[in-house]
Design a protein around this motif. Structure first.
Motif, PDB file in Angstrom:
ATOM      1  N   GLU A  79       0.861  -1.184   0.000  1.00  0.00           N
ATOM      2  CA  GLU A  79       0.000   0.000   0.000  1.00  0.00           C
ATOM      3  C   GLU A  79       0.899   1.236   0.000  1.00  0.00           C
ATOM      4  O   GLU A  79       1.781   1.358   0.849  1.00  0.00           O
ATOM      5  CB  GLU A  79      -0.860   0.024   1.274  1.00  0.00           C
ATOM      6  N   ASP A  80       0.686   2.147  -0.932  1.00  0.00           N
ATOM      7  CA  ASP A  80       1.499   3.369  -0.988  1.00  0.00           C
ATOM      8  C   ASP A  80       1.476   4.118   0.338  1.00  0.00           C
ATOM      9  O   ASP A  80       2.473   4.704   0.754  1.00  0.00           O
ATOM     10  CB  ASP A  80       0.994   4.298  -2.104  1.00  0.00           C
ATOM     11  N   GLU A  81       0.328   4.070   0.985  1.00  0.00           N
ATOM     12  CA  GLU A  81       0.147   4.775   2.264  1.00  0.00           C
ATOM     13  C   GLU A  81       1.216   4.372   3.280  1.00  0.00           C
ATOM     14  O   GLU A  81       1.746   5.204   4.010  1.00  0.00           O
ATOM     15  CB  GLU A  81      -1.252   4.435   2.796  1.00  0.00           C
ATOM     16  N   ILE A  82       1.537   3.080   3.306  1.00  0.00           N
ATOM     17  CA  ILE A  82       2.489   2.534   4.276  1.00  0.00           C
ATOM     18  C   ILE A  82       3.866   3.149   4.076  1.00  0.00           C
ATOM     19  O   ILE A  82       4.614   3.341   5.020  1.00  0.00           O
ATOM     20  CB  ILE A  82       2.570   0.991   4.145  1.00  0.00           C
ATOM     21  N   ILE A  89       9.383   7.317  -3.073  1.00  0.00           N
ATOM     22  CA  ILE A  89      10.178   6.180  -3.548  1.00  0.00           C
ATOM     23  C   ILE A  89      10.288   6.239  -5.072  1.00  0.00           C
ATOM     24  O   ILE A  89       9.306   6.436  -5.770  1.00  0.00           O
ATOM     25  CB  ILE A  89       9.493   4.855  -3.142  1.00  0.00           C
ATOM     26  N   THR A  90      11.517   6.080  -5.543  1.00  0.00           N
ATOM     27  CA  THR A  90      11.750   5.970  -6.988  1.00  0.00           C
ATOM     28  C   THR A  90      12.556   4.703  -7.226  1.00  0.00           C
ATOM     29  O   THR A  90      13.059   4.094  -6.274  1.00  0.00           O
ATOM     30  CB  THR A  90      12.570   7.171  -7.525  1.00  0.00           C
ATOM     31  N   GLU A  91      12.709   4.310  -8.476  1.00  0.00           N
ATOM     32  CA  GLU A  91      13.539   3.128  -8.763  1.00  0.00           C
ATOM     33  C   GLU A  91      14.975   3.356  -8.313  1.00  0.00           C
ATOM     34  O   GLU A  91      15.676   2.416  -7.962  1.00  0.00           O
ATOM     35  CB  GLU A  91      13.508   2.814 -10.260  1.00  0.00           C
ATOM     36  N   GLN A  92      15.420   4.607  -8.334  1.00  0.00           N
ATOM     37  CA  GLN A  92      16.817   4.917  -7.992  1.00  0.00           C
ATOM     38  C   GLN A  92      17.083   4.850  -6.486  1.00  0.00           C
ATOM     39  O   GLN A  92      18.170   4.483  -6.071  1.00  0.00           O
ATOM     40  CB  GLN A  92      17.210   6.316  -8.503  1.00  0.00           C
ATOM     41  N   ASN A  93      16.110   5.245  -5.667  1.00  0.00           N
ATOM     42  CA  ASN A  93      16.404   5.310  -4.225  1.00  0.00           C
ATOM     43  C   ASN A  93      15.837   4.132  -3.427  1.00  0.00           C
ATOM     44  O   ASN A  93      16.033   4.052  -2.226  1.00  0.00           O
ATOM     45  CB  ASN A  93      15.916   6.637  -3.626  1.00  0.00           C
ATOM     46  N   LEU A  94      15.145   3.224  -4.106  1.00  0.00           N
ATOM     47  CA  LEU A  94      14.515   2.106  -3.407  1.00  0.00           C
ATOM     48  C   LEU A  94      15.519   0.990  -3.118  1.00  0.00           C
ATOM     49  O   LEU A  94      16.209   0.516  -4.012  1.00  0.00           O
ATOM     50  CB  LEU A  94      13.378   1.547  -4.274  1.00  0.00           C
ATOM     51  N   VAL A  95      15.585   0.604  -1.854  1.00  0.00           N
ATOM     52  CA  VAL A  95      16.407  -0.541  -1.444  1.00  0.00           C
ATOM     53  C   VAL A  95      15.467  -1.517  -0.738  1.00  0.00           C
ATOM     54  O   VAL A  95      14.739  -1.135   0.174  1.00  0.00           O
ATOM     55  CB  VAL A  95      17.529  -0.115  -0.474  1.00  0.00           C
ATOM     56  N   CYS A 127      11.370   1.075   6.650  1.00  0.00           N
ATOM     57  CA  CYS A 127      10.284   0.452   7.396  1.00  0.00           C
ATOM     58  C   CYS A 127      10.264  -1.026   7.031  1.00  0.00           C
ATOM     59  O   CYS A 127      10.779  -1.426   5.998  1.00  0.00           O
ATOM     60  CB  CYS A 127       8.940   1.111   7.103  1.00  0.00           C
ATOM     61  N   GLN A 128       9.716  -1.811   7.933  1.00  0.00           N
ATOM     62  CA  GLN A 128       9.502  -3.217   7.625  1.00  0.00           C
ATOM     63  C   GLN A 128       8.004  -3.394   7.454  1.00  0.00           C
ATOM     64  O   GLN A 128       7.222  -2.915   8.277  1.00  0.00           O
ATOM     65  CB  GLN A 128      10.025  -4.131   8.734  1.00  0.00           C
ATOM     66  N   ILE A 129       7.612  -4.035   6.381  1.00  0.00           N
ATOM     67  CA  ILE A 129       6.193  -4.131   6.064  1.00  0.00           C
ATOM     68  C   ILE A 129       5.792  -5.586   5.847  1.00  0.00           C
ATOM     69  O   ILE A 129       6.643  -6.443   5.617  1.00  0.00           O
ATOM     70  CB  ILE A 129       5.858  -3.325   4.786  1.00  0.00           C
ATOM     71  N   ILE A 130       4.505  -5.838   5.943  1.00  0.00           N
ATOM     72  CA  ILE A 130       3.950  -7.134   5.554  1.00  0.00           C
ATOM     73  C   ILE A 130       3.325  -6.933   4.184  1.00  0.00           C
ATOM     74  O   ILE A 130       2.481  -6.053   4.019  1.00  0.00           O
ATOM     75  CB  ILE A 130       2.864  -7.609   6.544  1.00  0.00           C
ATOM     76  N   VAL A 131       3.769  -7.695   3.194  1.00  0.00           N
ATOM     77  CA  VAL A 131       3.244  -7.515   1.834  1.00  0.00           C
ATOM     78  C   VAL A 131       1.983  -8.353   1.634  1.00  0.00           C
ATOM     79  O   VAL A 131       1.760  -9.337   2.333  1.00  0.00           O
ATOM     80  CB  VAL A 131       4.311  -7.846   0.756  1.00  0.00           C
ATOM     81  N   ASP A 132       1.188  -7.932   0.665  1.00  0.00           N
ATOM     82  CA  ASP A 132      -0.101  -8.582   0.427  1.00  0.00           C
ATOM     83  C   ASP A 132      -0.012  -9.828  -0.456  1.00  0.00           C
ATOM     84  O   ASP A 132      -1.014 -10.508  -0.643  1.00  0.00           O
ATOM     85  CB  ASP A 132      -1.076  -7.587  -0.224  1.00  0.00           C
ATOM     86  N   ASN A 133       1.157 -10.108  -1.014  1.00  0.00           N
ATOM     87  CA  ASN A 133       1.281 -11.264  -1.911  1.00  0.00           C
ATOM     88  C   ASN A 133       0.956 -12.552  -1.158  1.00  0.00           C
ATOM     89  O   ASN A 133       1.663 -12.925  -0.226  1.00  0.00           O
ATOM     90  CB  ASN A 133       2.711 -11.366  -2.451  1.00  0.00           C
TER      91      ASN A 133
END
Length: 156
Positions: A79-82, A89-95, A127-133
């Motif tokens: 969720e973008d909100e999270i 977030i961009t492709e360049q700064n996302l880790v 952040c650590q998130i739980i993904v919906d997959n």
């Protein structure tokens, strides 16, 4: 520069820009907010594994891995909100990093596909998130995955 005691690397000098803040902490360790990522460059046999080291608790160092090294089509549904709290977030700064469980028997090593660490390298917030997959496992076998990837590349 600050002097930091670490679990596996002794005392190290850490530059301010290497500090990552997890405002909500990480699962099971919500009280610890500040981390850095450390690499063990001397071990050539395990590429891609690094350590998420707490700056507040020396004994807290989690092995982590880039998910694309073990699952090339890793695409967490989030969720973008999270992610708002860590900045744009961009492709360049996302880790993205996955926590590893490394038992004595390395063939049983597993990665948690369900709860990735998402880091914005520009803001140095994570952040650590739980993904919906639905099909992402908490204990995804890394050894088997690496063997499969090697076969795909024709390295076996």
């Amino acid at each position: 520069m600050m002097l930091v005691k670490t679990k596996y690397f002794g005392e190290i000098n850490l530059e301010e820009e290497k500090i990552i803040t997890f405002a909500s902490g990480i699962m099971g360790f919500e009280q610890y907010k500040r981390y850095t990522i450390l690499y063990d460059l001397e071990e050539g046999d395990k590429p891609g594994i690094s350590w998420l080291q707490s700056l507040e608790e020396q004994s807290l160092a989690l092995p982590v891995i880039n998910p694309f090294l073990i699952k090339s089509d890793y695409n967490p549904i989030v969720e973008d909100e999270i992610l708002k709290e860590i900045g744009d977030i961009t492709e360049q700064n996302l880790v993205i990093l996955l926590s590893l469980t490394v038992p004595a028997e390395l063939t049983k090593m597993s990665a948690n596909l369900k709860a990735p660490f998402i880091i914005n390298s520009d803001t140095r917030k994570g952040c650590q998130i739980i993904v919906d997959n639905q099909d992402y496992e908490v204990k995804y076998n890394v050894y088997d995955a690496m063997q499969r990837l090697k076969e795909e590349k024709g390295e076996n």
